[in-house]
Design an enzyme around this catalytic site. Structure first.
Site, PDB file in Angstrom:
ATOM      1  N   CYS A  16     -27.875  34.537 -12.588  1.00  0.00           N
ATOM      2  CA  CYS A  16     -29.190  33.794 -12.471  1.00  0.00           C
ATOM      3  C   CYS A  16     -29.061  33.224 -11.001  1.00  0.00           C
ATOM      4  O   CYS A  16     -28.082  33.185 -10.251  1.00  0.00           O
ATOM      5  CB  CYS A  16     -28.820  32.556 -13.251  1.00  0.00           C
ATOM      6  SG  CYS A  16     -28.930  33.162 -15.132  1.00  0.00           S
ATOM      7  N   CYS A  17     -30.144  32.736 -10.803  1.00  0.00           N
ATOM      8  CA  CYS A  17     -30.271  32.289  -9.196  1.00  0.00           C
ATOM      9  C   CYS A  17     -29.249  31.195  -8.740  1.00  0.00           C
ATOM     10  O   CYS A  17     -28.877  30.212  -9.898  1.00  0.00           O
ATOM     11  CB  CYS A  17     -31.800  31.390  -9.177  1.00  0.00           C
ATOM     12  SG  CYS A  17     -32.177  30.798  -7.557  1.00  0.00           S
ATOM     13  N   PRO A  18     -28.699  31.243  -7.822  1.00  0.00           N
ATOM     14  CA  PRO A  18     -29.126  31.797  -6.671  1.00  0.00           C
ATOM     15  C   PRO A  18     -28.381  33.145  -6.423  1.00  0.00           C
ATOM     16  O   PRO A  18     -28.438  34.054  -5.509  1.00  0.00           O
ATOM     17  CB  PRO A  18     -28.901  30.783  -5.402  1.00  0.00           C
ATOM     18  CG  PRO A  18     -27.515  30.458  -5.925  1.00  0.00           C
ATOM     19  CD  PRO A  18     -27.704  30.114  -7.097  1.00  0.00           C
TER      20      PRO A  18
END
Length: 79
Positions: A16-18
Site C-alpha cells: 500500500c501507499c507509499p
C-alpha cells in the site's frame, strides 16, 4: 502479451501507499534513459499516484491496464 517490452519488472502487489511509489522511484534509478519499467500493483491508489509521479519526474507513462484487481503500468525513463 504485453503492450510494451519491459526492460525491468517491478511487482508491488499487496503493498500500500507509499511503497509502490517508493519502490518505483528506486527501480527507475537503476534504469538508463529510454528503458521501460513494468509495474504490477494492487493498490487502487496507484491509479492516480503513478501518473502524477510520472508528471512530476518527467518520465513517460506509456500505458496502463487492469486485469481484475491487478494494475499494470509501463513507464519509460526520461533523458
Amino acid at each position: 502479451m504485453l503492450p510494451y517490452k519491459p526492460d525491468q519488472i517491478l511487482d508491488t502487489s499487496g503493498k500500500c501507499c507509499p511503497m509502490p511509489i517508493v519502490e518505483t522511484n528506486l527501480a527507475m534509478r537503476t534504469l538508463t534513459a529510454g528503458k521501460v519499467l513494468h509495474i504490477i500493483a494492487t493498490d487502487p491508489g496507484t491509479r492516480t499516484d503513478i501518473p502524477s509521479w510520472c508528471t512530476r519526474t518527467g518520465h513517460a507513462l506509456l500505458g496502463q491496464s487492469q486485469e481484475g484487481e491487478v494494475l499494470h503500468y509501463f513507464i519509460r525513463k526520461h533523458g
